[in-house]
Design a protein around this motif. Structure first.
Motif, short mmCIF file in Angstrom:
data_model
loop_
_atom_site.label_atom_id
_atom_site.label_comp_id
_atom_site.label_asym_id
_atom_site.label_seq_id
_atom_site.Cartn_x
_atom_site.Cartn_y
_atom_site.Cartn_z
N ARG A 113 28.06 71.13 -5.69
CA ARG A 113 26.94 70.43 -4.32
C ARG A 113 27.67 70.58 -3.16
N ILE A 114 28.92 71.30 -3.07
CA ILE A 114 29.70 71.53 -1.81
C ILE A 114 29.19 72.57 -1.14
N SER A 115 28.78 72.41 0.26
CA SER A 115 28.33 73.33 1.09
C SER A 115 28.92 73.53 2.26
N VAL A 116 28.66 74.45 2.96
CA VAL A 116 29.31 74.71 4.50
C VAL A 116 28.07 74.98 5.55
N THR A 134 29.52 76.42 11.78
CA THR A 134 31.07 76.18 12.06
C THR A 134 31.57 77.70 12.06
N LEU A 135 30.97 78.69 11.29
CA LEU A 135 31.45 79.95 11.62
C LEU A 135 30.72 80.98 12.57
N ARG A 136 29.94 80.32 13.48
CA ARG A 136 29.05 81.19 14.22
C ARG A 136 29.71 82.45 14.90
N ASN A 137 30.82 82.35 15.24
CA ASN A 137 31.58 83.54 15.92
C ASN A 137 32.04 84.44 15.11
N VAL A 166 25.29 65.02 3.78
CA VAL A 166 26.09 64.64 4.76
C VAL A 166 26.95 65.75 5.10
N HIS A 167 27.31 65.72 6.44
CA HIS A 167 28.41 66.60 7.08
C HIS A 167 29.52 66.00 6.77
N VAL A 168 30.46 66.71 6.47
CA VAL A 168 31.72 66.20 6.09
C VAL A 168 32.70 66.98 7.22
N LYS A 169 32.86 66.15 8.36
CA LYS A 169 33.82 66.50 9.42
C LYS A 169 34.68 65.35 9.72
N ASP A 170 35.86 65.62 10.04
CA ASP A 170 36.73 64.62 10.23
C ASP A 170 37.05 64.16 11.65
N LEU A 171 37.44 62.90 12.04
CA LEU A 171 37.75 62.48 13.50
C LEU A 171 38.98 62.34 13.63
N SER A 172 39.80 63.30 14.71
CA SER A 172 41.09 62.99 14.89
C SER A 172 41.51 61.71 15.65
N ILE A 204 28.31 68.73 2.95
CA ILE A 204 28.37 69.77 3.64
C ILE A 204 29.62 69.65 4.82
N VAL A 205 30.30 70.90 4.36
CA VAL A 205 31.58 70.86 5.43
C VAL A 205 31.21 71.52 6.86
N GLU A 206 31.71 70.83 7.86
CA GLU A 206 31.32 71.52 9.19
C GLU A 206 32.62 71.04 10.06
N ARG A 207 32.48 71.87 11.33
CA ARG A 207 33.40 71.48 12.51
C ARG A 207 32.92 72.29 13.61
N ASP A 208 32.46 71.20 14.34
CA ASP A 208 31.80 71.90 15.57
C ASP A 208 32.47 72.82 16.25
#
Length: 307
Positions: free
Chosen positions: A49-52, A56-59, A238-244, A275-279
């Motif tokens: 169930r882990i997705s991405v 995140t990888l657009r470039n 859920v989008h799993v992205k962290d907050l610095s 869903i792993v993401e980092r903008d």
């Protein structure tokens, strides 16, 4: 055959992920211990169930679509969430996913504004070609200057369009969802009701599920645990992205968000995808290859998380 840059990148990814796994395990060591103390068996995120989110990888995808998708499969991903088709048709994009052994179970696609049924049906047809189960509207609530909308009537009108989009998606056998940013949590009309309150209360839960972006919920001053309590069974993704500590993006496990605390409520939420993401992955000063590091760090963090 693998080229030298791909092999080299995999070595770098492995080193980065190993460090992140140690960090994540250390930060969350209390969760399994608590479960052991209570006699309960620690829970975990199901690997399948882990997705991405491919945004995140657009470039990186623009540079090497096939190679990048193959990297994701090597990391361990079996499913992805697309955000467009990287200049390909839906059929061509599906073929690239097939070559990598990946499934685009979910996709981001904005509903037309003003709402246009024929245009939305074409989007749904493409979603079926790609193999989606879920189709998610990615953004609403911001004005042209970036400030949040504060007119409840605008949200009410959009909620009606979400219901229309969800009803059509249901005809195609798709589950339609809404993805938040932070603007939706602005109070409307000078009162206490937020845009998110309007969207969740005036859309049909049977037609519109929720994809909660955990980073943006915190940036909007809302605790995802509270959102789960208010929307039981409706938060499928859920989008799993962290907050610095500076309020910007961080790889999962490297920031301030206590994901274990949130995922303890997975069953109550109705979660089926993490869903792993980092903008900002791949955007200066980060490089496109950094997005693959984020993907591996995120996968390993979720795979090793106990709660």
């Amino acid at each position: 055959m693998q080229n030298e840059s791909t092999v080299s990148r995999r070595h770098l990814l492995g080193a980065a992920a190993a460090g992140a796994a140690v960090l994540g395990t250390t930060a969350l060591s209390g969760a399994p211990a608590a479960a052991v103390a209570s006699g309960a068996r620690p829970s975990r995120v199901p690997l399948d169930r882990i997705s991405v989110q491919l945004y995140t990888l657009r470039n990186q995808l623009a540079i090497d679509l096939d190679g990048s998708l193959a990297e994701l499969a090597d990391i361990g991903y079996t499913r992805v969430e697309h955000a467009g088709f990287v200049g390909r048709t839906a059929a061509e994009f599906r073929a690239a996913l097939n070559r990598a052994g990946l499934h685009a179970t979910s996709g981001h696609a904005g509903i037309p504004q003003p709402f246009d049924e024929a245009s939305w049906r074409k989007t749904l047809e493409d979603a079926l070609v790609v193999g989606n189960k879920y189709i998610v509207h990615p953004y609403f609530g911001g004005r042209a200057d970036g400030s949040p909308i504060r007119d409840g009537a605008v949200y009410q009108a959009f909620a009606r369009d979400l219901n229309k989009a969800g009803a059509l998606a249901d005809e195609y056998g798709l589950s339609f969802g809404y993805h938040n940013h932070q603007n939706e949590f602005a109070r409307q009309d000078g009162g206490t009701r937020t845009g998110y309150d309007i969207l969740t209360r005036e859309t049909d839960p049977g037609l519109v599920h929720l994809e909660v972006d955990l980073f943006w919920a915190f940036r909007g001053a809302r605790d995802p645990v509270d959102l789960i309590g208010e929307n039981r069974g409706r938060i499928k993704q859920v989008h799993v992205k962290d907050l610095s500590h500076t309020g910007t993006f961080a790889d999962p496990g490297a920031g301030l968000i206590d994901f274990a605390r949130i995922f303890e409520r997975s069953r109550e939420a109705g979660l089926v995808e993490y869903i792993v993401e980092r903008d900002d992955a791949g955007s200066p000063p980060r490089t496109p290859a950094d997005a693959l590091v984020t993907a591996e760090v995120g996968y390993d963090y979720l795979a090793n998380l106990r709660f």
